[in-house]
Write an enzyme that holds these catalytic residues in place. Structure first.
Site, PDB file in Angstrom:
ATOM      1  N   GLN A   1      35.714  36.201  40.261  1.00  0.00           N
ATOM      2  CA  GLN A   1      35.430  35.618  41.578  1.00  0.00           C
ATOM      3  C   GLN A   1      34.248  36.291  42.254  1.00  0.00           C
ATOM      4  O   GLN A   1      33.532  35.664  43.044  1.00  0.00           O
ATOM      5  CB  GLN A   1      36.665  35.702  42.474  1.00  0.00           C
ATOM      6  CG  GLN A   1      36.499  35.115  43.867  1.00  0.00           C
ATOM      7  CD  GLN A   1      36.187  33.622  43.872  1.00  0.00           C
ATOM      8  OE1 GLN A   1      36.739  32.874  43.080  1.00  0.00           O
ATOM      9  NE2 GLN A   1      35.314  33.185  44.764  1.00  0.00           N
TER      10      GLN A   1
ATOM     11  N   LYS B   1      47.475  21.751  48.451  1.00  0.00           N
ATOM     12  CA  LYS B   1      47.149  22.334  47.153  1.00  0.00           C
ATOM     13  C   LYS B   1      48.395  22.995  46.602  1.00  0.00           C
ATOM     14  O   LYS B   1      49.049  23.783  47.296  1.00  0.00           O
ATOM     15  CB  LYS B   1      46.027  23.369  47.251  1.00  0.00           C
ATOM     16  CG  LYS B   1      45.670  23.970  45.886  1.00  0.00           C
ATOM     17  CD  LYS B   1      44.477  24.903  45.938  1.00  0.00           C
ATOM     18  CE  LYS B   1      44.844  26.259  46.480  1.00  0.00           C
ATOM     19  NZ  LYS B   1      43.719  27.228  46.322  1.00  0.00           N
TER      20      LYS B   1
ATOM     21  N   THR C   1      42.428  39.765  50.371  1.00  0.00           N
ATOM     22  CA  THR C   1      43.785  39.954  50.901  1.00  0.00           C
ATOM     23  C   THR C   1      44.348  38.640  51.407  1.00  0.00           C
ATOM     24  O   THR C   1      43.873  38.093  52.401  1.00  0.00           O
ATOM     25  CB  THR C   1      43.775  41.020  52.017  1.00  0.00           C
ATOM     26  OG1 THR C   1      43.380  42.265  51.456  1.00  0.00           O
ATOM     27  CG2 THR C   1      45.163  41.175  52.622  1.00  0.00           C
ATOM     28  N   ASP C   2      45.372  38.145  50.713  1.00  0.00           N
ATOM     29  CA  ASP C   2      45.976  36.862  51.065  1.00  0.00           C
ATOM     30  C   ASP C   2      47.485  36.892  50.910  1.00  0.00           C
ATOM     31  O   ASP C   2      48.129  35.849  50.819  1.00  0.00           O
ATOM     32  CB  ASP C   2      45.384  35.741  50.199  1.00  0.00           C
ATOM     33  CG  ASP C   2      45.589  35.992  48.714  1.00  0.00           C
ATOM     34  OD1 ASP C   2      46.170  37.038  48.337  1.00  0.00           O
ATOM     35  OD2 ASP C   2      45.164  35.139  47.903  1.00  0.00           O
TER      36      ASP C   2
ATOM     37  N   SER D   1      42.010  42.737  44.303  1.00  0.00           N
ATOM     38  CA  SER D   1      43.429  42.402  44.487  1.00  0.00           C
ATOM     39  C   SER D   1      44.219  43.646  44.867  1.00  0.00           C
ATOM     40  O   SER D   1      45.385  43.784  44.542  1.00  0.00           O
ATOM     41  CB  SER D   1      44.007  41.793  43.200  1.00  0.00           C
ATOM     42  OG  SER D   1      43.802  42.665  42.095  1.00  0.00           O
TER      43      SER D   1
ATOM     44  N   ASN E   1      33.105  49.050  41.454  1.00  0.00           N
ATOM     45  CA  ASN E   1      34.334  48.457  40.957  1.00  0.00           C
ATOM     46  C   ASN E   1      35.223  49.567  40.408  1.00  0.00           C
ATOM     47  O   ASN E   1      34.737  50.563  39.866  1.00  0.00           O
ATOM     48  CB  ASN E   1      34.050  47.430  39.858  1.00  0.00           C
ATOM     49  CG  ASN E   1      35.260  46.552  39.563  1.00  0.00           C
ATOM     50  OD1 ASN E   1      35.671  45.765  40.411  1.00  0.00           O
ATOM     51  ND2 ASN E   1      35.839  46.689  38.392  1.00  0.00           N
TER      52      ASN E   1
END
Length: 321
Positions: A139, A67, A221-222, A199, A160
């Site tokens: 998301q 990807k 978390t990426d 994020s 939130n």
């Protein structure tokens, strides 16, 4: 070569199909039948964009590819396009020839939601009734819809940073016929399942916000430096992930490992639970945590599934290449 444009994905790919594809590829990874290639992710120095590649090979499903894509933070404001942009390329593992090009934007949202949903199926208590959402962006709506299919929840609670976004997830709860309640973070202690999808670069959900027996799916978390939950929570929990190497380097486990609270050996593959080689949850009081870092094999699995569906329905565009 086959092309499945982005505009066709919504009519082809269901949550159920995404779930099956992700569950199968997690199992293949844990069995050693599939592996991810090293991730490339770079700031390109133009439009503040991050761009990169995730790829891998699944011997069990004979799926090879990558990807390509990233994050353009000004897309929506400047161009009316979504900020995340991606395309999946599949190759014939026997010949190396390109097999398909597939729109990856909606697929990314579906496969991310499917991953947390798979974790809920295999790790949450069977009697889980209250689901908590930390995060209420675009998301989060995908996450909540997928999660609600895994248990007979009777209530949704949400928090939130910007409360004006909470109607996004309240609408999903309403369409499912469930009550919704906005809470402070300490109110998450009521939840039997918590999905974090932010994020953030600083911990938001703390260890004392999570009650005994809860399952937490950390999905935001990426990247090195990102953090959604307090490292001490991972020390309290039994920790599972999609890929251990990513979890300890760019996922939630990076902070707990760096702080010496857990070791890499304390992080387990969710696929091992699916395969039956790890027991998974062993008590009702145990806190389980899934660190969903997002792996290339997830993207390839859902893309391969959508290509098959597009061919069956005569939607795939065939071109000479």
């Amino acid at each position: 070569m086959l092309i499945v444009p982005e505009r066709e994905i919504a009519t082809l790919m269901t949550r159920a199909a995404a779930f099956d594809a992700v569950e199968q590829v997690f199992a293949a990874m844990a069995a050693g039948d599939a592996y991810n290639f090293p991730v490339v992710r770079e700031a390109i120095g133009h439009e503040d964009a991050l761009y990169g590649f995730k790829g891998g090979f699944d011997r069990a499903g004979l799926t090879l590819g990558l990807k390509a894509g990233g994050y353009w933070p000004d897309n929506l404001e400047k161009r009316g396009l979504i900020n995340h942009q991606s395309t999946v390329f599949l190759f014939d593992p026997d010949t190396g020839q390109v097999r398909a090009m597939v729109g990856g934007n909606l697929l990314t949202a579906l496969r991310t939601a499917a991953a947390s949903s798979v974790s809920i199926k295999h790790l949450a208590r069977p009697d889980a009734r209250v689901i908590g959402m930390v995060g209420a962006g675009h998301q989060a709506t995908f996450q909540l819809r997928a999660a609600l299919e895994q248990r007979d929840f009777d209530k949704v609670i949400g928090w939130n940073l910007h409360p004006e976004m909470l109607p996004n997830i309240e609408a999903v709860a309403t369409e499912a016929g469930l009550p919704f309640e906005a809470v402070e973070l300490d109110g998450m202690a009521e939840a039997d399942v918590i999905v974090t999808i932010t994020s953030s670069f600083a911990a938001t959900l703390m260890a004392d916000h999570v009650g005994a027996g809860c399952h937490v799916a950390c999905m935001g978390t990426d990247t090195k430096g990102k953090q959604e939950v307090e490292a001490a929570l991972l020390a309290r929990a039994t920790v599972f992930t999609d890929e251990v190497a990513q979890s300890v380097s760019i996922g939630e486990a990076q902070h707990a490992v760096a702080d010496g609270l857990i070791a890499q050996s304390d992080v387990h593959q969710l696929g091992a639970v699916i395969n039956g080689t790890h027991a998974g949850r062993i008590s009702d009081d145990e806190i389980t945590l899934f660190d969903g870092t997002g792996v290339g094999l997830q993207d390839l699995a859902v893309a391969a599934a959508v290509v098959d569906l597009a061919v069956e329905q005569g939607i795939a565009i065939k071109v000479d290449f």
